[in-house]
Write a protein that holds these residues in place. Structure first.
Motif, PDB file in Angstrom:
ATOM      1  N   UNK A  19       0.838  -1.206   0.000  1.00  0.00           N
ATOM      2  CA  UNK A  19       0.000   0.000   0.000  1.00  0.00           C
ATOM      3  C   UNK A  19       0.867   1.249   0.000  1.00  0.00           C
ATOM      4  N   UNK A  20       1.929   1.251   0.786  1.00  0.00           N
ATOM      5  CA  UNK A  20       2.857   2.378   0.815  1.00  0.00           C
ATOM      6  C   UNK A  20       3.524   2.619  -0.532  1.00  0.00           C
ATOM      7  N   UNK A  21       3.730   1.549  -1.285  1.00  0.00           N
ATOM      8  CA  UNK A  21       4.327   1.655  -2.616  1.00  0.00           C
ATOM      9  C   UNK A  21       3.298   2.033  -3.678  1.00  0.00           C
ATOM     10  N   UNK A  22       2.017   2.083  -3.297  1.00  0.00           N
ATOM     11  CA  UNK A  22       0.969   2.448  -4.240  1.00  0.00           C
ATOM     12  C   UNK A  22       0.511   1.315  -5.126  1.00  0.00           C
ATOM     13  N   UNK A  33      -8.427  -5.305   0.204  1.00  0.00           N
ATOM     14  CA  UNK A  33      -7.354  -4.799  -0.656  1.00  0.00           C
ATOM     15  C   UNK A  33      -7.629  -5.161  -2.102  1.00  0.00           C
ATOM     16  N   UNK A  34      -7.145  -4.341  -3.018  1.00  0.00           N
ATOM     17  CA  UNK A  34      -7.216  -4.621  -4.447  1.00  0.00           C
ATOM     18  C   UNK A  34      -6.017  -3.974  -5.120  1.00  0.00           C
ATOM     19  N   UNK A  35      -5.581  -4.511  -6.263  1.00  0.00           N
ATOM     20  CA  UNK A  35      -4.444  -3.924  -6.974  1.00  0.00           C
ATOM     21  C   UNK A  35      -4.839  -2.597  -7.621  1.00  0.00           C
ATOM     22  N   UNK A  36      -3.876  -1.707  -7.747  1.00  0.00           N
ATOM     23  CA  UNK A  36      -4.073  -0.437  -8.444  1.00  0.00           C
ATOM     24  C   UNK A  36      -3.561  -0.663  -9.874  1.00  0.00           C
ATOM     25  N   UNK A  37      -4.469  -0.785 -10.857  1.00  0.00           N
ATOM     26  CA  UNK A  37      -4.074  -1.191 -12.216  1.00  0.00           C
ATOM     27  C   UNK A  37      -2.961  -0.347 -12.835  1.00  0.00           C
ATOM     28  N   UNK A  38      -3.028   0.970 -12.720  1.00  0.00           N
ATOM     29  CA  UNK A  38      -1.995   1.813 -13.339  1.00  0.00           C
ATOM     30  C   UNK A  38      -0.616   1.533 -12.758  1.00  0.00           C
ATOM     31  N   UNK A  39      -0.555   1.337 -11.441  1.00  0.00           N
ATOM     32  CA  UNK A  39       0.732   1.070 -10.797  1.00  0.00           C
ATOM     33  C   UNK A  39       1.238  -0.329 -11.126  1.00  0.00           C
ATOM     34  N   UNK A  40       0.331  -1.287 -11.248  1.00  0.00           N
ATOM     35  CA  UNK A  40       0.740  -2.644 -11.623  1.00  0.00           C
ATOM     36  C   UNK A  40       1.292  -2.638 -13.051  1.00  0.00           C
ATOM     37  N   UNK A  41       0.649  -1.898 -13.953  1.00  0.00           N
ATOM     38  CA  UNK A  41       1.144  -1.794 -15.333  1.00  0.00           C
ATOM     39  C   UNK A  41       2.510  -1.121 -15.358  1.00  0.00           C
ATOM     40  N   UNK A  42       2.680  -0.060 -14.562  1.00  0.00           N
ATOM     41  CA  UNK A  42       3.966   0.635 -14.477  1.00  0.00           C
ATOM     42  C   UNK A  42       5.055  -0.324 -14.001  1.00  0.00           C
ATOM     43  N   UNK A  43       4.756  -1.095 -12.956  1.00  0.00           N
ATOM     44  CA  UNK A  43       5.726  -2.041 -12.418  1.00  0.00           C
ATOM     45  C   UNK A  43       6.047  -3.127 -13.439  1.00  0.00           C
ATOM     46  N   UNK A  44       5.050  -3.597 -14.148  1.00  0.00           N
ATOM     47  CA  UNK A  44       5.253  -4.611 -15.177  1.00  0.00           C
ATOM     48  C   UNK A  44       6.193  -4.102 -16.261  1.00  0.00           C
TER      49      UNK A  44
END
Length: 57
Positions: A19-22, A33-44
């Motif tokens: 959560x702290x990492x967004x 809890x749920x994933x934040x799609x934009x941040x998951x795409x950025x990390x990918x």
């Protein structure tokens, strides 16, 4: 948490870090809890390993 081989407090700690990492968000008294799609795409994209076809381009 019988599905996991770690304690509930360990899972809670890791969710707090995510959560702290967004990467995840949450709400409610019983926290969901749920994933934040934009941040998951950025990390990918950040972690993508170039393949031989992308290196030759």
């Amino acid at each position: 948490m019988p599905q996991f081989d770690v304690s509930g407090s360990t899972i809670s700690h890791h969710l707090k870090v995510l959560r702290g990492a967004g990467l995840v968000d949450c709400r409610g008294t019983w926290v969901y809890y749920w994933p934040v799609p934009d941040r998951i795409q950025w990390l990918s994209t950040l972690l993508a390993v170039p393949t031989s076809s992308t290196l030759s381009s």
